[in-house]
Structures are given as structure tokens and as C-alpha cells.
Design a protein around this motif. Structure first.
Motif, mmCIF file in Angstrom:
data_model
loop_
_atom_site.group_PDB
_atom_site.id
_atom_site.type_symbol
_atom_site.label_atom_id
_atom_site.label_comp_id
_atom_site.label_asym_id
_atom_site.label_seq_id
_atom_site.Cartn_x
_atom_site.Cartn_y
_atom_site.Cartn_z
ATOM 1 N N PHE A 1 23.814 17.770 21.689
ATOM 2 C CA PHE A 1 25.122 17.136 21.513
ATOM 3 C C PHE A 1 24.978 15.654 21.157
ATOM 4 C CE2 PHE A 1 26.596 21.007 23.366
ATOM 5 C CZ PHE A 1 27.884 21.162 22.879
ATOM 6 N N THR A 2 23.903 15.047 21.599
ATOM 7 C CA THR A 2 23.628 13.672 21.175
ATOM 8 C C THR A 2 23.363 13.624 19.677
ATOM 9 O OG1 THR A 2 22.709 13.068 23.331
ATOM 10 C CG2 THR A 2 22.074 11.708 21.459
ATOM 11 N N VAL A 3 22.576 14.584 19.196
ATOM 12 C CA VAL A 3 22.293 14.658 17.758
ATOM 13 C C VAL A 3 23.577 14.884 16.973
ATOM 14 C CG1 VAL A 3 21.119 15.989 15.962
ATOM 15 C CG2 VAL A 3 19.924 15.448 18.100
ATOM 16 N N LEU A 4 24.446 15.749 17.486
ATOM 17 C CA LEU A 4 25.725 16.003 16.807
ATOM 18 C C LEU A 4 26.566 14.736 16.714
ATOM 19 C CD1 LEU A 4 26.813 19.459 18.308
ATOM 20 C CD2 LEU A 4 26.033 18.986 15.979
ATOM 21 N N ARG B 1 30.031 14.290 28.793
ATOM 22 C CA ARG B 1 30.794 14.645 29.990
ATOM 23 C C ARG B 1 32.024 15.484 29.627
ATOM 24 N NH1 ARG B 1 27.369 14.528 34.075
ATOM 25 N NH2 ARG B 1 26.254 12.539 34.144
ATOM 26 N N ALA B 2 32.642 15.201 28.488
ATOM 27 C CA ALA B 2 33.792 16.003 28.069
ATOM 28 C C ALA B 2 33.381 17.457 27.859
ATOM 29 C CB ALA B 2 34.397 15.420 26.798
ATOM 30 N N TRP B 3 32.222 17.678 27.253
ATOM 31 C CA TRP B 3 31.754 19.046 27.017
ATOM 32 C C TRP B 3 31.257 19.704 28.307
ATOM 33 C CZ3 TRP B 3 31.913 22.612 23.274
ATOM 34 C CH2 TRP B 3 31.065 23.715 23.411
ATOM 35 N N SER B 4 30.405 18.997 29.033
ATOM 36 C CA SER B 4 29.772 19.605 30.207
ATOM 37 C C SER B 4 30.768 19.861 31.338
ATOM 38 C CB SER B 4 28.629 18.725 30.716
ATOM 39 O OG SER B 4 29.113 17.455 31.135
ATOM 40 N N ASN B 5 31.873 19.107 31.378
ATOM 41 C CA ASN B 5 32.887 19.325 32.417
ATOM 42 C C ASN B 5 33.951 20.331 31.998
ATOM 43 O OD1 ASN B 5 31.620 17.570 34.135
ATOM 44 N ND2 ASN B 5 32.990 15.854 33.749
#
Length: 685
Positions: free
Chosen positions: A535-538, A425-429
Motif C-alpha cells: 500500500f505504500t508503493v500504491l 490506517r484507513a485500510w487496515s482499520n
């Protein structure tokens, strides 16, 4: 059933009052402590009944009646006159003693009662030999009442009752060993720091009433939702900012975090209850409950996100250098709370509450597990004097291992789902800097938590021979709660699968009726499932890197950590001393306040000369008069009240001797006196 939701917080309160009063009377009359089994039955029974009633009420509201909100007012608690509003009108100040049940309060009720009940069971084993057993459980039940009142209140004033209640209980429980100076000082520190934050909460509450004419959640949020969709509501900025100041105090965010690590002076079950299910989550809950206000105050949300992410990083660095097992967990809590606030700040209200719930499971597990280690080590808390404990404490090790990988964020454990939701959410927002800070924080969390695990349970045994000879696993009433929390830490995240899995996020749908999307995130860019998976993998990669480094430093090459400390000795000492923030606060605020108090007592001659314009003799006379007034009038009045109460207490207790012969004699004398009065006609009888 719903008409009796007020019993959910009232049952623990009743248990607290019964244990406290009966325990005190028993101690006063016979000199003996209240039976521990009776105390345990009352404490666990009241919290257990609150848990059952909470589950039944939640089931009736959502499954049977299929409704989203139930609110009940028991009576009018506060009533004032008509007060002017900022809009030019006026409103009558009335506050009900009322409770409500909706998806958000339902989640909090389950978290508080389930985790609190398990901690109560654990406490029966951990505190069994403590002389203050009845007092401890009276405080613990009071703590449960305060937190349940906070999360079930249907208005800000009622929330403030619970808000102050958890502050009081933290003072009582952190300073539980009041004859120990460090514990008493830690209790006072928690109390004072939280009063600073609470002043902000009060100001925010006043601003809300002045602008909306009510403190009831339903009315305030409906009026806030009716505001035109535009920024620039200055009163909302200041109101939400003031509320956030209160949240920084309760939930230990920069700059008001300093009380929480010192809270380790209390018994370990207290640490678990404060850090997992009650006090520190109050600020996160309050901001999330006020999401209708924060969603229209994007400037405040940005402040929340920045403070949360900086706190997450700052506290994690301190966790690198701590050697006290409970202090590592304390700074871990501060860091994880930063994660929650960062989530709220980027508009991921669901992610913040999701992480609050999973954190309650694995942080309670980790604290209670550390308590099991401390019991086995005869109350030794220094990890540098442990090592190799996994073969002596297999159940404690297995459960703490689960808690460690859960907080680190390894799939499929609970912490992975909630932390991954926040990062995405931090990235996508549209907050890449916040994402980067939290992403680094995830790796740091994995490092210091596995450092704790390795130093405690792996490697060389560093305990003395006497301690090693008496090492044994904790009793069943300590181990069983650990097992239950380990299960919750394993499966607790399955209610909120990420979107890339294609599985419906039930937790998000459940909370959707009470959460709003902030205006500046209402039209977030669309992202593909593949990008989210990347991003989950990261996030998993940075966690594995942290675990690898911890293993390399403390297991594969144990001398590597010592060489690193020696090479960066100055920086390590600074981090170990927690960046000297406590010393800085002492120098700037604590000692200066003491100086002000001393100056008020011993009037400075120059100040008096300037203020009075009198002679030196007059100056000395005023200084002496001020000192005498303060010492004999102010202090004397306080001491007089205490002396009167002490004398009245001794007179009253003299009638309660416990000797049946004296009671019988008093009864006979009373009957004789009454008969004489009756037949003599005195008093017109």
C-alpha cells in the motif's frame, strides 16, 4: 521549571500588550510610529523566550522526571452554584485558570512556537515597509498567546478562551488592511462563519458538564474511560458531534470551509500562521485531545471520517483551476485538513497529529515561499503572469521545491511518512472507501501542487518587462526561515517510520499515553509488513502519476491544458468559481438575513395587520414608530456612547501635548494652588 509553564503563553501576550500600548502612545503623543527595530526585538524576543521555556519544560518533564502529565491551577477563574446533572445528582461549577503539559500538548507547543518564531522572523522582512508594522506584530503575538492557551489548557472552558482568541486574531489579521473592502469583508466572513461553529462547541461543552460534572480534561476522560465498553451512549454522540461542528468551523471542513480561502486577503505571514501553526489546526487538536470521548462514540467517528475524506477530495478539485498562488495553497490546506480529520475518524489519532505536525512545516514553507515570489513580482499573485522564475529566485525555488515534494508525499520527505500512515490506517482499520478517496486525493494533491510549481518557476516567462527587470531574490531574513522550514520538511517525518521498515515509531510511542484506540478498532485484523509495503508503493505510484500529468499538461505540452479547458469549458468555469458555493450561501442565508433585517426595520403592513388587528392608519403609525425607535433610540444610544468617549478622549489627550513648557507651567500652578489651600485652611488641611 514546570511551575512556570504558564509563562509560555503569557510571554507572547506581554509582547502584544507592550507593542500595542507603547506603539499607540507613541503615535498619539508624537505622531510617529514606534521604531521598527524595537517592535521586532519585543515580538521576536517574547516568542523566542516562549520557545526556549517550552523546550526546557518538555525536557524536564519527560527526560528528567520521566512523567506523562503535569497540571497546574493558578487560581479559580469561574465559580458558580451547584448545578443539576443528567444522572440525577449535582455538581459545583468551578473552572480553574490552569495549564497542563503532556505528550500531546508538548507536540503542539513545539509546532506553534518553532513555526511561529520562524514566521515572525520572516515577517520582519516582509512587513518592514508597512505603515502598520507595530500593529501587525501586536496582533501576531496575541495570536501566539491564544493558540498556546488553547493547546495548554487543562479544561474545556480554558480551551474555549484560546478557541475564541484565535478567532478574534484571525478577524484582526485577515482584515489587517481594513481600508480595503475585500479584506474587511473577508475578516467579517471568517468571524461570522466561526461563530456558527463555536455555537456547536459551546453546546458540546455544556453536555459534557451535565453528564460528567466537570470540564477538567483529567476528570472527564477518566469518567469516560470508566464507562462500560458498549455503544449507545446518546449523550456522547451528541456531545462529540457538537464539538465536531466547532472543529468544522475552525478547521474549515464542509460546510463551514468557505472562510479560509478568503483569508488570503491578509498579509502572507498571516496566511502562513493561520494555515500552518495556529487556527486551522485547533479543530484537529481538539478532537484528538477529546479522543477518550470520541473513542466511545463510533457513530461520530464515522461522520468525522466521511466529512474529512469528502472535504479532502472536494477542495483538491477546486485547487486544479485556481490561478492565484495563495488561493491554490488555501484550498490545499482545506484538503490536507480533510486528511487529518479522516485519520481521526478511522481511529488513527496518532496519524492525524503526525500529519498536523509535518503539514505545519511544509505548508508554512510554501506560504512563505509564495510570499517571497509575491515580493519579487511586486505583489502580483496571478501564476498566469509568472513563469521561469527559478533562475531569478534560486533560493525561493529550491525551498519551495522541497515543500512541494513534501506535501505531495515523495519519500523520504516529511509528508510521505504522515500521509502513508493515514492511508494505511484507513485500510487496515476496515475503511476501504475512505482509503480510496484519500488515495485519489494524494494524486490530486501532487497534480495541483506541481502545477503551481511549474506555472510559477518553470516554462515561459510571462511577466511584463518592468517586473522582469526588477526581479531579485528576497532578503536574508526572508530566505533563512525558508531554509529552516525546508530542513524540517525534509527530516520531520523521521520520527514516525512505518512498521514495514522494522524501525520503531518513536512518535507513536511518545503519544501513546494520551491516545486511546476506538472501541470499533480495538480488534483490527492483523496485517503483514508485506501488505503494508504494497500500500505504500500504491501511494507513491498515484503521487508519481499526478506529477507526470502536471508536467505533461504544463511543461511537455503546454497547449494541452488550454485545449482541455476549452473542451470542458462549462465544468472548468464551475470549478474555477468554486462550485458557486459562496453564491449559494449568499442566496440562502446572507441575503435572507438582510431581508429579515429590512423587514424588521420597515414593518410589513400585512404582518402588522395580522398581529395587531388594527386599522391602516394604526399600521402605518406602528411602522413609523418602529423606524423612529430603531433609528433614534437604538442607533442614537450607540452613537451617544461613541460621542462621549470621543469627547473624553480629546480632553484627556489635551493634557499630553509633549511640550515641556506646559508641563512645567502646570507643575508650578499646581504647587501654588496646593500652598494656598494649605495655608488658608480650606478642606480642613
Amino acid at each position: 521549571m514546570l511551575n512556570y509553564i504558564w509563562l509560555i503563553p503569557t510571554l507572547p501576550l506581554a509582547g502584544s500588550v507592550i507593542i500595542g500600548i507603547v506603539g499607540l502612545i507613541t503615535l498619539r503623543s508624537s505622531g510617529k510610529k514606534l521604531n521598527r527595530r524595537v517592535v521586532s526585538a519585543i515580538a521576536l524576543g517574547s516568542v523566542g523566550l516562549a520557545l526556549i521555556l517550552g523546550i526546557l519544560s518538555i525536557y524536564q518533564l519527560f527526560a528528567v522526571q520521566n512523567e506523562e502529565l503535569f497540571s497546574i491551577d493558578l487560581f479559580t477563574w469561574l465559580r458558580g452554584g451547584s448545578l443539576p446533572l443528567a444522572s440525577g445528582g449535582s455538581a459545583s461549577f468551578e473552572v480553574p485558570w490552569g495549564f497542563q503539559l503532556d505528550p500531546l500538548s508538548a507536540v503542539m507547543i513545539l509546532v506553534v512556537t518553532v513555526v511561529g518564531f520562524l514566521i515572525h522572523i520572516y515577517s520582519t522582512g516582509y512587513m518592514w515597509d508597512d505603515s502598520g508594522y507595530y500593529r501587525f506584530f501586536s496582533y501576531m503575538n496575541l495570536f501566539m498567546f491564544a493558540m498556546l492557551t488553547l493547546v495548554m489548557a487543562n479544561n474545556y472552558a480554558m480551551m474555549f478562551v484560546g478557541w475564541e482568541g484565535v478567532g478574534l486574531c484571525s478577524y484582526l489579521l485577515i482584515g489587517f488592511y481594513f481600508d480595503k473592502k475585500s479584506a474587511a469583508d473577508a475578516g467579517k466572513k471568517a468571524f461570522v462563519v466561526n461563530r456558527i461553529g463555536d455555537a456547536g462547541f459551546l453546546l458540546g461543552m455544556m453536555l459534557i458538564f451535565v453528564h460528567f460534572g466537570s470540564l477538567r480534561f483529567e476528570e472527564v476522560f477518566n469518567k469516560a474511560a470508566a464507562l462500560p465498553e458498549q455503544t449507545g451512549y446518546d449523550f456522547l454522540f451528541w456531545a462529540t458531534l457538537c464539538l465536531f461542528v466547532g472543529a468544522c468551523g475552525k478547521s474549515a471542513q464542509i460546510p463551514l470551509y468557505v472562510w479560509l480561502p478568503d483569508a488570503m486577503e491578509g498579509p502572507t505571514p498571516v496566511s502562513a500562521l493561520i494555515h500552518a501553526a495556529t487556527m486551522v489546526t485547533a479543530g484537529v487538536y481538539m478532537v484528538c485531545r477529546s479522543n477518550a470521548l470520541y473513542s466511545r462514540a463510533p457513530e461520530t467517528l464515522m461522520i468525522v471520517a466521511v466529512v474529512g475524506s469528502l472535504t479532502a477530495i472536494f477542495a483538491a478539485t477546486i485547487g486544479f483551476a485556481q490561478t492565484d498562488i495563495k488561493r491554490v495553497l488555501a484550498y490545499s490546506t482545506v484538503s490536507q485538513l480533510g486528511y487529518m480529520f479522516a485519520a481521526l475518524g478511522v481511529g488513527a489519532f496518532m496519524g492525524g497529529i503526525f500529519h498536523l505536525m509535518t503539514h505545519a512545516f511544509f505548508k508554512a514553507l510554501l506560504f512563505l515561499g509564495s510570499g517571497s515570489v509575491i515580493m519579487a513580482m511586486h505583489h502580483e499573485q496571478d501564476m498566469m503572469k509568472m513563469g521561469g522564475l527559478k533562475k531569478y529566485l534560486p533560493w525561493t525555488y529550491a525551498t519551495m521545491f522541497v515543500g512541494t515534494i513534501a506535501i505531495a508525499g515523495i519519500p523520504p520527505f516529511a509528508g510521505f511518512f504522515s500521509k502513508d500512515e493515514i492511508l494505511w490506517r484507513a485500510w487496515s482499520n476496515g475503511h476501504p472507501v475512505i482509503w480510496f478517496l484519500l488515495w485519489c486525493g494524494a494524486g490530486m494533491t501532487a497534480f495541483y501542487m506541481f502545477r503551481l510549481l511549474f506555472l510559477t518557476f518553470w516554462g515561459q516567462e510571462r511577466m511584463d518587462a518592468h517586473t522582469k527587470q526588477h526581479l531579485r531574490e528576497s532578503p536574508k531574513n526572508v530566505v533563512y526561515p525558508l531554509a529552516a522550514l525546508a530542513i524540517l520538511s525534509t527530516v520531520g517525518g523521521f520520527v514516525g517510520f512505518p512498521a514495514w521498515t522494522g524501525i520503531s515509531n518513536k512518535f507513536e510511542h511518545f503519544l501513546e499515553p494520551v491516545l486511546q484506540i476506538p472501541q470499533n478498532h480495538g480488534h483490527a485484523a492483523h496485517h503483514s509488513a508485506g501488505e503494508e509495503l504494497l500500500f505504500t508503493v500504491l501511494s507513491v505510484v498515484i503521487v508519481l502519476a499526478g506529477i507526470f500529468l502536471a508536467h505533461r499538461f504544463y511543461i511537455a505540452r503546454p497547449g494541452m491544458a488550454d485545449r482541455f479547458v476549452e473542451r470542458f469549458k462549462g465544468f472548468y468555469r464551475l470549478v474555477y468559481r468554486k462550485y458557486c458555493v459562496d453564491e449559494l450561501y449568499d442566496a440562502l442565508f446572507v441575503n435572507r438575513t438582510k431581508d429579515l433585517g429590512n423587514a424588521c426595520f420597515f414593518l410589513d403592513s400585512k404582518f402588522v395587520d395580522g398581529a395587531v388587528n388594527g386599522t391602516a392608519a394604526t399600521t402605518r403609525g406602528m411602522a413609523a414608530l418602529s423606524g423612529l425607535f430603531d433609528k433614534y433610540i437604538v442607533d442614537g444610544l450607540v452613537n451617544l456612547i461613541g460621542w462621549i468617549n470621543l469627547r473624553l478622549n480629546r480632553i484627556a489627550t489635551s493634557f499630553q501635548t509633549g511640550l515641556v513648557q506646559r508641563y512645567a507651567l502646570a507643575a508650578v500652578v499646581g504647587i501654588i494652588v496646593f500652598v494656598l489651600i494649605f495655608y488658608s485652611g480650606i478642606f480642613g488641611i
